[in-house]
Motif scaffolding. Sequence first.
Motif, PDB file in Angstrom:
ATOM      1  N   LEU A  75       0.989  12.479  -4.028  1.00 13.86           N
ATOM      2  CA  LEU A  75       0.696  12.452  -2.595  1.00 13.86           C
ATOM      3  C   LEU A  75      -0.729  12.908  -2.331  1.00 13.86           C
ATOM      4  O   LEU A  75      -1.439  12.319  -1.499  1.00 13.86           O
ATOM      5  CB  LEU A  75       1.684  13.351  -1.851  1.00 13.86           C
ATOM      6  CG  LEU A  75       1.460  13.499  -0.337  1.00 13.86           C
ATOM      7  CD1 LEU A  75       1.600  12.165   0.360  1.00 13.86           C
ATOM      8  CD2 LEU A  75       2.430  14.524   0.248  1.00 13.86           C
ATOM      9  N   TYR A  76      -1.160  13.949  -3.036  1.00 15.58           N
ATOM     10  CA  TYR A  76      -2.535  14.427  -2.869  1.00 15.58           C
ATOM     11  C   TYR A  76      -3.540  13.303  -3.142  1.00 15.58           C
ATOM     12  O   TYR A  76      -4.476  13.071  -2.357  1.00 15.58           O
ATOM     13  CB  TYR A  76      -2.798  15.608  -3.809  1.00 15.58           C
ATOM     14  CG  TYR A  76      -4.246  16.043  -3.828  1.00 15.58           C
ATOM     15  CD1 TYR A  76      -4.730  16.940  -2.887  1.00 15.58           C
ATOM     16  CD2 TYR A  76      -5.123  15.533  -4.790  1.00 15.58           C
ATOM     17  CE1 TYR A  76      -6.074  17.325  -2.899  1.00 15.58           C
ATOM     18  CE2 TYR A  76      -6.460  15.911  -4.802  1.00 15.58           C
ATOM     19  CZ  TYR A  76      -6.926  16.810  -3.860  1.00 15.58           C
ATOM     20  OH  TYR A  76      -8.251  17.165  -3.868  1.00 15.58           O
ATOM     21  N   ASN A  77      -3.357  12.585  -4.240  1.00 11.27           N
ATOM     22  CA  ASN A  77      -4.287  11.505  -4.581  1.00 11.27           C
ATOM     23  C   ASN A  77      -4.230  10.381  -3.553  1.00 11.27           C
ATOM     24  O   ASN A  77      -5.261   9.781  -3.223  1.00 11.27           O
ATOM     25  CB  ASN A  77      -3.996  10.967  -5.977  1.00 11.27           C
ATOM     26  CG  ASN A  77      -4.547  11.872  -7.063  1.00 11.27           C
ATOM     27  OD1 ASN A  77      -5.733  12.168  -7.107  1.00 11.27           O
ATOM     28  ND2 ASN A  77      -3.680  12.334  -7.957  1.00 11.27           N
ATOM     29  N   TRP A  78      -3.030  10.081  -3.064  1.00 14.80           N
ATOM     30  CA  TRP A  78      -2.905   9.033  -2.054  1.00 14.80           C
ATOM     31  C   TRP A  78      -3.653   9.432  -0.775  1.00 14.80           C
ATOM     32  O   TRP A  78      -4.385   8.626  -0.190  1.00 14.80           O
ATOM     33  CB  TRP A  78      -1.436   8.745  -1.743  1.00 14.80           C
ATOM     34  CG  TRP A  78      -1.292   7.856  -0.542  1.00 14.80           C
ATOM     35  CD1 TRP A  78      -0.833   8.205   0.696  1.00 14.80           C
ATOM     36  CD2 TRP A  78      -1.643   6.463  -0.458  1.00 14.80           C
ATOM     37  NE1 TRP A  78      -0.882   7.126   1.544  1.00 14.80           N
ATOM     38  CE2 TRP A  78      -1.372   6.052   0.864  1.00 14.80           C
ATOM     39  CE3 TRP A  78      -2.157   5.547  -1.358  1.00 14.80           C
ATOM     40  CZ2 TRP A  78      -1.603   4.741   1.295  1.00 14.80           C
ATOM     41  CZ3 TRP A  78      -2.392   4.243  -0.930  1.00 14.80           C
ATOM     42  CH2 TRP A  78      -2.107   3.861   0.377  1.00 14.80           C
ATOM     43  N   LEU A  79      -3.496  10.678  -0.358  1.00 15.41           N
ATOM     44  CA  LEU A  79      -4.156  11.123   0.864  1.00 15.41           C
ATOM     45  C   LEU A  79      -5.667  11.238   0.675  1.00 15.41           C
ATOM     46  O   LEU A  79      -6.436  10.976   1.608  1.00 15.41           O
ATOM     47  CB  LEU A  79      -3.559  12.451   1.328  1.00 15.41           C
ATOM     48  CG  LEU A  79      -2.100  12.372   1.790  1.00 15.41           C
ATOM     49  CD1 LEU A  79      -1.563  13.755   2.135  1.00 15.41           C
ATOM     50  CD2 LEU A  79      -1.956  11.437   2.989  1.00 15.41           C
ATOM     51  N   ARG A  80      -6.116  11.617  -0.519  1.00 11.28           N
ATOM     52  CA  ARG A  80      -7.558  11.611  -0.789  1.00 11.28           C
ATOM     53  C   ARG A  80      -8.108  10.193  -0.688  1.00 11.28           C
ATOM     54  O   ARG A  80      -9.185   9.965  -0.112  1.00 11.28           O
ATOM     55  CB  ARG A  80      -7.861  12.174  -2.184  1.00 11.28           C
ATOM     56  CG  ARG A  80      -7.927  13.672  -2.313  1.00 11.28           C
ATOM     57  CD  ARG A  80      -9.017  14.322  -1.467  1.00 11.28           C
ATOM     58  NE  ARG A  80     -10.369  13.854  -1.721  1.00 11.28           N
ATOM     59  CZ  ARG A  80     -11.225  14.410  -2.576  1.00 11.28           C
ATOM     60  NH1 ARG A  80     -10.846  15.463  -3.291  1.00 11.28           N
ATOM     61  NH2 ARG A  80     -12.451  13.949  -2.698  1.00 11.28           N
ATOM     62  N   ALA A  91      -4.260   6.607  -9.469  1.00  8.96           N
ATOM     63  CA  ALA A  91      -3.196   7.572  -9.173  1.00  8.96           C
ATOM     64  C   ALA A  91      -2.601   7.325  -7.799  1.00  8.96           C
ATOM     65  O   ALA A  91      -1.384   7.439  -7.603  1.00  8.96           O
ATOM     66  CB  ALA A  91      -3.745   8.992  -9.271  1.00  8.96           C
ATOM     67  N   ALA A  92      -3.451   6.974  -6.839  1.00  7.81           N
ATOM     68  CA  ALA A  92      -2.963   6.672  -5.495  1.00  7.81           C
ATOM     69  C   ALA A  92      -2.068   5.445  -5.513  1.00  7.81           C
ATOM     70  O   ALA A  92      -1.028   5.407  -4.840  1.00  7.81           O
ATOM     71  CB  ALA A  92      -4.147   6.457  -4.552  1.00  7.81           C
ATOM     72  N   MET A  93      -2.438   4.424  -6.298  1.00  4.05           N
ATOM     73  CA  MET A  93      -1.619   3.215  -6.373  1.00  4.05           C
ATOM     74  C   MET A  93      -0.290   3.488  -7.073  1.00  4.05           C
ATOM     75  O   MET A  93       0.741   2.920  -6.704  1.00  4.05           O
ATOM     76  CB  MET A  93      -2.381   2.102  -7.103  1.00  4.05           C
ATOM     77  CG  MET A  93      -3.585   1.566  -6.340  1.00  4.05           C
ATOM     78  SD  MET A  93      -3.156   0.889  -4.694  1.00  4.05           S
ATOM     79  CE  MET A  93      -3.649   2.252  -3.624  1.00  4.05           C
ATOM     80  N   ARG A  94      -0.304   4.373  -8.084  1.00  3.23           N
ATOM     81  CA  ARG A  94       0.964   4.734  -8.731  1.00  3.23           C
ATOM     82  C   ARG A  94       1.896   5.406  -7.734  1.00  3.23           C
ATOM     83  O   ARG A  94       3.099   5.127  -7.700  1.00  3.23           O
ATOM     84  CB  ARG A  94       0.694   5.656  -9.931  1.00  3.23           C
ATOM     85  CG  ARG A  94       0.102   4.957 -11.136  1.00  3.23           C
ATOM     86  CD  ARG A  94       0.188   5.829 -12.391  1.00  3.23           C
ATOM     87  NE  ARG A  94      -0.624   7.027 -12.297  1.00  3.23           N
ATOM     88  CZ  ARG A  94      -1.902   7.088 -12.658  1.00  3.23           C
ATOM     89  NH1 ARG A  94      -2.520   6.015 -13.132  1.00  3.23           N
ATOM     90  NH2 ARG A  94      -2.576   8.237 -12.569  1.00  3.23           N
ATOM     91  N   PHE A  95       1.334   6.279  -6.905  1.00  2.66           N
ATOM     92  CA  PHE A  95       2.146   6.930  -5.873  1.00  2.66           C
ATOM     93  C   PHE A  95       2.664   5.895  -4.877  1.00  2.66           C
ATOM     94  O   PHE A  95       3.840   5.908  -4.507  1.00  2.66           O
ATOM     95  CB  PHE A  95       1.309   7.986  -5.145  1.00  2.66           C
ATOM     96  CG  PHE A  95       2.019   8.609  -3.972  1.00  2.66           C
ATOM     97  CD1 PHE A  95       2.928   9.637  -4.164  1.00  2.66           C
ATOM     98  CD2 PHE A  95       1.781   8.159  -2.679  1.00  2.66           C
ATOM     99  CE1 PHE A  95       3.589  10.209  -3.083  1.00  2.66           C
ATOM    100  CE2 PHE A  95       2.428   8.722  -1.595  1.00  2.66           C
ATOM    101  CZ  PHE A  95       3.337   9.752  -1.800  1.00  2.66           C
TER     102      PHE A  95
END
Length: 423
Positions: free
Chosen positions: A157-162, A219-223
């Motif tokens: 979630l952190y990476n997605w929000l970044r 990482a955001a795409m994995r999330f």
Amino acid sequence: MAYSQIITLSARIAENTAKVNHYLAANNLPQPSFGIDAPLQSLIPPTEPDIAAARQAVIHDCLELRQLMLGPKEHLSSFQHNELVSQHVILRFRLAEAVPIGGETTFKQLGIASGLNEAQLRKFLRYAMAQRIFTEPRPGVVAHTAASRLLVEDQGLYNWLRFSTDDLWHAACRTGDALAQFPGSEEPNETGFALSNETSKDMFHFLSEHPQRAERFAAAMRFFTQRPGLEPVHVVENYAWEAIREGGTIVDVGGSHGIISIELARQFPSLNFVVQDLDEPVVRYAEQQCPSDLSGRVQYMVHDFFEEQPIRGAEVYFLRAVLHNWSAKYAKKILRALVPALKPGSRIILNEPVIPEPSQVPPEMAARLRANDLVMLELQNGGDREMVDWETLFAEAHHGFRFHGGKKPPGSNLWILEAEWAG
């Protein structure tokens, strides 16, 4: 006297809220809350579709009721350009990690830890608190809520929000400039993303030159792909894979780590798979991670899908969430690159969004679908398509394609679309 729409909505909200409340109480489940130990997501399982539908109805109806109660003028002025600014600062300066979970700190201590001016930091955090991110149990004291705690404990979630606040937000801000500077452009490097990063490259080539940001994007795409509605089971169970001849080959074009191919290989042991991706490190890592019992039937190769397809005569060429990244100009180029490899009867199977007509979905769902469509425009000049657009795309790519339409599996966010090569 006939009931007004606002009375109808409020009654329906009360009825569906009661259904959800009864389910939670009957199953001894906690009530929704933002307290630090509150449930982090809905506790209604997929096995309870009626209760899940009631919950969604409450969300949709509350939105509509709010809009009606505001009225047109207040509704228009209710959109806030600052909606993401506090999240951006919290994430960029890693403020959530400086607050002990289950404990407290102060604005002064956070200012020292982050290097931010205390008075300015207080402004950002108090706005975040209005969004239920952090709480101020006593004046000057900061503690976590369930939402801010997630920023520490959920790295995905952190990476997605970044990615949302550092990349998507900035790209969105510059998209109007891109439209003015490059009117009608279908080029992936003439976008809000390109302008916001002061680059002449498209997003994928730009990220390849910035490894740290590329890893955050990955990482955001994995999330993102782990969200409900994107599970491989929707693909596995909603196409007639068993009808493919024994020993047949499926080429997973742009398949990254091959999660779909791996699941299909488990369920259909008579089929073989080739997963293709442009990023060689991704391909090599995926090869290493492939389950050993499938390594003979799931193979990986580096391939640029704009170049001629090297695997000839496969039964199926499968593309998942690939073409929506690209404008019609480049999506047709991807399809045409398949043509030399196709045999009569070869199938092109897409797992892609299909945008419904405006009247077919509630406003809240329509807003979410249209927002995703805009994201693709902001990043790559791509976009999601309506069914007629998919039909047109295949027709214009080559006269040998026969588009057969598709279906949206229950619970899935993506459709399964099919075209056949007639030669």
